[in-house]
Design a protein around this motif. Structure first.
Motif, short mmCIF file in Angstrom:
data_model
loop_
_atom_site.label_atom_id
_atom_site.label_comp_id
_atom_site.label_asym_id
_atom_site.label_seq_id
_atom_site.Cartn_x
_atom_site.Cartn_y
_atom_site.Cartn_z
N GLY A 190 25.96 30.95 43.19
CA GLY A 190 25.09 30.45 42.27
C GLY A 190 24.10 31.34 41.76
O GLY A 190 23.35 31.83 42.41
N GLU B 219 24.47 24.61 40.12
CA GLU B 219 24.93 23.08 40.16
C GLU B 219 26.41 23.22 39.62
O GLU B 219 27.21 22.08 39.99
N ASP C 183 21.64 32.78 37.80
CA ASP C 183 21.26 32.82 36.36
C ASP C 183 21.72 34.36 35.74
O ASP C 183 21.01 35.24 36.34
N GLY D 245 29.97 33.19 34.54
CA GLY D 245 30.21 31.81 34.03
C GLY D 245 31.68 31.41 34.15
O GLY D 245 32.37 30.73 33.27
N ASP E 217 28.29 31.50 38.63
CA ASP E 217 27.76 30.40 37.43
C ASP E 217 26.61 29.84 37.85
O ASP E 217 26.12 30.21 39.21
N LEU E 218 26.21 28.90 37.19
CA LEU E 218 24.95 28.13 37.79
C LEU E 218 25.17 27.35 39.15
O LEU E 218 26.19 26.85 39.36
N TYR F 288 23.77 22.09 27.36
CA TYR F 288 23.97 22.51 28.86
C TYR F 288 23.24 21.33 29.68
O TYR F 288 23.87 21.08 30.81
N ASP F 289 21.88 21.27 29.46
CA ASP F 289 21.18 20.46 30.35
C ASP F 289 21.57 18.79 30.25
O ASP F 289 21.63 18.23 31.15
#
Length: 362
Positions: free
Chosen positions: A238, A223, A240, A196, A220-221, A151-152
Motif C-alpha cells: 500500500g 485501502e 501513494d 496501480g 496501489d492505495l 476516486y474518493d
C-alpha cells in the motif's frame, strides 16, 4: 440553403442519430442487466432465438414484455451487437463477435461489468455537465455533480468499487493475454512492480508466464490492496505513487497515466525513474490517440474514452498521442541525462528509449 438535397437530408438524419445516441449505451446496459448474451450463448450454441425465447431464459418464472425486448435487440443489431435474421415471419437474434464480449467466461468475467460500471447513477449525473469542463476545468463534471472526486467517491461506496474492480478485471484479462502473446520485455526481469495494480490480476498473469520474475509487488492505495486476494509470488504494497514507487528491475502500469494531468504524469514518471536501476524500464500500457481523426472504431473508442476521462476522473486528465507521451518523457526529471531519444511505432506498441530507461506504451 436547399433543404431537399440528398446531402442535407443525410445531414439531418445524422444529427437525429447523434441526438438519440443515448439509446445505444442504455440499451446495451439493459441487455447486460438481463444477461441476454449468456442466454443466447448457452454454452456455445449461439442459436438464433426470438425475443420471446430469450425472455423465457432471462425471466424463467414468466412475465416480461417480448416486444420491448425485441425493440432493444433490433436497435443493437443495427450497431453490430446482435445478428438479426428473419425466418418464418419471426425475427431471431444471435451474437456477433461484439456481442460475444458480453458472454461470461469460465473465470466469471466479461465486458458486461465494464458496461454497467460506466452507467451507474453517480456517473450519469455528471454527463449533463460536460460543458462545465470547458467553462471551468478546475473541477471535473463528476465532482460538480456528486460533491467529490470519483476516486474518493468510489472508496466510500463498496458496491461501486467492487463493480469497478470487476470491470477492470473483465477488460484486463483479455488485454493481458494479447499483450503477453506479443510482447517479450519481461524476460530477464527478476523484480517487477505493478503501479496501480488493483487486485493483482495483471501481475498474476505475468508471473505465470515468466517464472524468471522472483518477486512481484502489487502497488496501489492501502485501502485497495487491503482487499486484494493472496497470489503466489505477489506481495501487496500500500502506498501513494505521488510519494514514492517501490524499487524494482522494471515497473509496469496499465491505464494509469491517462487519468492524470501533464504535470502529474511528469511527477509519476520522475518517481518511476528514481525507483529504477540503470538499465531498468517502465512498461506503460496506455491509450494512444492517433494524430489524425477518422471514423474508425479504434479512433472513436479512443476519443470517446478521452471524454470519459475528462468528465469522470480529471478535467485535464487525458488520452495522449505518441508525440505527447514523448514530450512528457523528455520534460520529466529522468530526461536530464538524456543521451539520445528514439521512438518506434510497432502496431500498437510505442517504445521510447533514452539513456538507461525504456518506455513502452500501448
Amino acid at each position: 440553403m436547399e433543404e431537399d438535397t440528398d446531402s442535407r437530408k443525410q445531414a439531418r438524419l445524422a444529427i437525429l442519430e447523434l441526438a438519440n445516441m443515448i439509446s445505444v449505451p442504455m440499451s446495451l446496459n439493459a441487455v447486460v442487466r438481463l444477461n441476454v448474451a449468456d442466454a443466447i450463448w448457452e454454452g456455445g450454441s449461439n442459436a438464433p432465438l426470438t425475443a420471446a425465447q430469450i425472455l423465457a431464459r432471462v425471466i424463467p418464472n414468466g412475465g416480461g414484455d417480448a416486444e420491448n425486448l425485441q425493440r432493444v435487440l433490433r436497435m443493437l443489431a443495427s450497431y453490430g451487437v446482435f445478428e438479426e435474421v428473419i425466418a418464418g415471419g419471426e425475427r431471431k437474434y444471435s451474437l456477433t463477435d461484439v456481442g460475444k464480449t458480453l458472454v461470461t467466461d469460465e473465470e466469471g468475467l466479461s465486458y458486461g461489468a465494464y458496461v454497467l460500471q460506466h452507467h451507474q447513477d453517480a456517473l450519469m449525473r455528471a454527463w449533463p455537465l460536460v460543458h462545465e469542463a470547458v467553462v471551468d476545468p478546475s473541477k471535473e463534471p463528476f465532482e460538480r455533480a456528486n460533491g467529490e472526486g470519483a476516486y474518493d467517491y468510489y472508496l466510500k461506496k463498496p458496491e461501486m468499487n467492487e463493480l469497478m474492480l470487476k470491470a477492470m478485471s473483465g477488460v484486463s484479462v483479455p488485454f493481458m493475454k494479447a499483450l503477453l502473446g506479443s510482447y517479450h520485455g519481461f524476460q530477464n526481469v527478476e523484480k517487477l512492480v505493478d503501479v496501480g495494480g488493483s487486485g493483482g490480476d495483471c501481475l498474476r498473469m505475468i508471473l505465470q508466464k515468466y517464472p524468471n520474475i522472483k518477486k512481484g509487488l502489487n502497488f496501489d492505495l492501502p485501502e485497495v490492496v487491503a482487499k486484494a486476494p493472496q497470489i503466489p509470488g505477489v506481495t501487496h504494497v500500500g502506498g501513494d505513487m505521488f510519494q514514492y514507487i517501490p524499487q524494482a528491475d522494471a515497473i509496469f502500469m496499465k491505464w494509469v497515466l491517462t487519468t492524470w494531468t501533464d504535470k502529474e504524469v511528469k511527477h509519476i514518471m520522475s518517481n518511476c525513474y528514481k525507483a529504477l536501476p540503470a538499465g531498468g524500464k517502465l512498461i506503460a500500457c496506455e491509450p494512444v490517440l492517433p494524430e489524425d481523426s477518422d471514423d474508425s472504431h479504434r479512433t472513436r473508442a479512443l476519443l470517446e474514452g478521452d471524454i470519459f476521462v475528462m468528465t469522470i476522473y480529471r478535467a485535464k486528465g487525458k488520452h495522449r498521442t505518441e508525440e505527447q507521451f514523448k514530450r512528457l518523457a523528455i520534460s520529466a526529471d529522468m530526461a536530464q541525462d538524456l543521451q539520445g531519444f528514439t521512438i518506434f511505432a510497432l502496431e500498437s506498441l510505442v517504445e521510447e528509449e533514452h539513456g538507461d530507461a525504456f518506455f513502452k506504451m500501448f
